[in-house]
Design a protein around this motif. Structure first.
Motif, PDB file in Angstrom:
ATOM      1  N   ALA A 118       0.656  -1.245  -0.069  1.00 28.79           N
ATOM      2  CA  ALA A 118      -0.117   0.159   0.013  1.00 28.79           C
ATOM      3  C   ALA A 118       0.790   1.228  -0.113  1.00 28.79           C
ATOM      4  O   ALA A 118       0.964   2.157   1.108  1.00 28.79           O
ATOM      5  N   SER A 119       1.775   1.422  -1.225  1.00 28.45           N
ATOM      6  CA  SER A 119       2.603   2.591  -1.226  1.00 28.45           C
ATOM      7  C   SER A 119       1.960   3.898  -0.883  1.00 28.45           C
ATOM      8  O   SER A 119       2.680   4.723  -0.393  1.00 28.45           O
ATOM      9  N   ALA A 120       0.879   4.407  -1.129  1.00 27.79           N
ATOM     10  CA  ALA A 120       0.515   5.413  -0.815  1.00 27.79           C
ATOM     11  C   ALA A 120       0.228   5.684   0.563  1.00 27.79           C
ATOM     12  O   ALA A 120       0.098   6.859   1.189  1.00 27.79           O
ATOM     13  N   TYR A 121       0.062   4.813   1.556  1.00 30.76           N
ATOM     14  CA  TYR A 121      -0.076   4.926   2.944  1.00 30.76           C
ATOM     15  C   TYR A 121       1.070   4.442   3.672  1.00 30.76           C
ATOM     16  O   TYR A 121       1.346   5.006   4.781  1.00 30.76           O
ATOM     17  N   TYR A 122       1.971   3.666   3.045  1.00 34.41           N
ATOM     18  CA  TYR A 122       3.051   3.004   3.800  1.00 34.41           C
ATOM     19  C   TYR A 122       4.375   3.899   4.291  1.00 34.41           C
ATOM     20  O   TYR A 122       4.740   4.877   3.100  1.00 34.41           O
ATOM     21  N   LYS A 123       4.866   3.941   5.313  1.00 31.76           N
ATOM     22  CA  LYS A 123       6.042   4.700   5.660  1.00 31.76           C
ATOM     23  C   LYS A 123       6.995   3.451   6.294  1.00 31.76           C
ATOM     24  O   LYS A 123       6.741   2.749   7.003  1.00 31.76           O
ATOM     25  N   ARG A 124       8.312   3.931   5.956  1.00 30.03           N
ATOM     26  CA  ARG A 124       9.202   2.915   6.498  1.00 30.03           C
ATOM     27  C   ARG A 124       9.182   2.878   8.122  1.00 30.03           C
ATOM     28  O   ARG A 124       9.432   1.610   8.608  1.00 30.03           O
ATOM     29  N   SER A 127       7.016  -0.449   9.239  1.00 34.73           N
ATOM     30  CA  SER A 127       8.043  -1.764   9.521  1.00 34.73           C
ATOM     31  C   SER A 127       9.011  -1.748  10.729  1.00 34.73           C
ATOM     32  O   SER A 127       9.056  -2.649  11.235  1.00 34.73           O
ATOM     33  N   ASN A 128       9.635  -0.565  10.867  1.00 32.57           N
ATOM     34  CA  ASN A 128      10.585  -0.573  12.060  1.00 32.57           C
ATOM     35  C   ASN A 128       9.705  -0.902  13.461  1.00 32.57           C
ATOM     36  O   ASN A 128      10.268  -1.400  14.384  1.00 32.57           O
ATOM     37  N   ASN A 129       8.358  -0.333  13.541  1.00 32.41           N
ATOM     38  CA  ASN A 129       7.509  -0.350  14.787  1.00 32.41           C
ATOM     39  C   ASN A 129       6.589  -1.640  14.476  1.00 32.41           C
ATOM     40  O   ASN A 129       5.586  -1.599  15.330  1.00 32.41           O
ATOM     41  N   LEU A 130       6.787  -2.457  13.495  1.00 35.69           N
ATOM     42  CA  LEU A 130       5.752  -3.561  13.456  1.00 35.69           C
ATOM     43  C   LEU A 130       5.494  -4.321  14.625  1.00 35.69           C
ATOM     44  O   LEU A 130       4.234  -4.625  15.056  1.00 35.69           O
ATOM     45  N   THR A 131       6.601  -4.639  15.515  1.00 35.28           N
ATOM     46  CA  THR A 131       6.460  -5.405  16.617  1.00 35.28           C
ATOM     47  C   THR A 131       5.454  -4.722  17.584  1.00 35.28           C
ATOM     48  O   THR A 131       4.505  -5.308  18.306  1.00 35.28           O
ATOM     49  N   LYS A 132       5.808  -3.616  17.814  1.00 34.80           N
ATOM     50  CA  LYS A 132       5.137  -2.761  18.909  1.00 34.80           C
ATOM     51  C   LYS A 132       3.545  -2.569  18.309  1.00 34.80           C
ATOM     52  O   LYS A 132       2.467  -2.574  19.122  1.00 34.80           O
TER      53      LYS A 132
END
Length: 167
Positions: A118-124, A127-132
């Protein structure tokens, strides 16, 4: 990389085949323009190939069989749900995996791939905070943890998404 997209809203139909880069950058504007065009067209009658649902059908509760058959992308579901944050995008990804793909459970890796799509919504940082974010959603009972790094959409969230898609 080549991509294809077909959008149909009532009598308005748009097809595109070309670079993925164009779609990534222009899809939100395209969806907005198609939506505006449809709204401005004033089409309200049922097309001849469609039929009006009977009163009994119209009053049926929304179920897996009569809602969704949602075939959109994580990005299109994100637009419907009004995604504004990482946890919101994860829920859109979980909704797509459940409603469009038909998976009862899905892995952390699948969620990661879906949010990236979902490239229009995704921010890197998502992914860095996925676990949280996943832990927050499990604690809020929006996602159910069914095994190590395996999740399912809670029944209440699934029902909520189905009703929002049906609107």
């Amino acid at each position: 990389m080549e991509s294809k997209i077909k959008i149909k809203m009532g009598p308005i139909e748009i097809e595109y085949e070309g670079s993925e880069g164009f779609l990534k950058e222009e899809l939100p504007a395209l969806l907005s323009a198609v939506s505006d065009l449809y709204r401005e067209s004033g089409v309200t009658e049922v097309q001849p190939t469609q039929r009006q649902p009977s009163t009994a059908e119209a009053s049926k509760p929304i179920t897996e069989n009569n809602v969704a058959n949602f075939q959109g992308t994580t990005g299109s579901l994100a637009a419907i749900l009004g995604v504004k944050s990482g946890p919101d995008l994860i829920m859109a990804a979980a909704g797509r995996l459940t409603l469009a793909v038909g998976q009862g459970t899905f892995t952390r890796s699948q969620i990661s791939n879906e949010i990236r799509s979902a490239s229009a919504y995704y921010k890197r940082t998502y992914s860095n905070n996925l676990t949280k974010y996943l832990n927050q959603l499990v604690k809020a009972q929006k996602l159910m943890e069914t095994g190590k790094d395996t999740y399912a959409l809670s029944a209440s969230e699934k029902s909520n998404m189905e009703s929002r898609i049906a609107q």
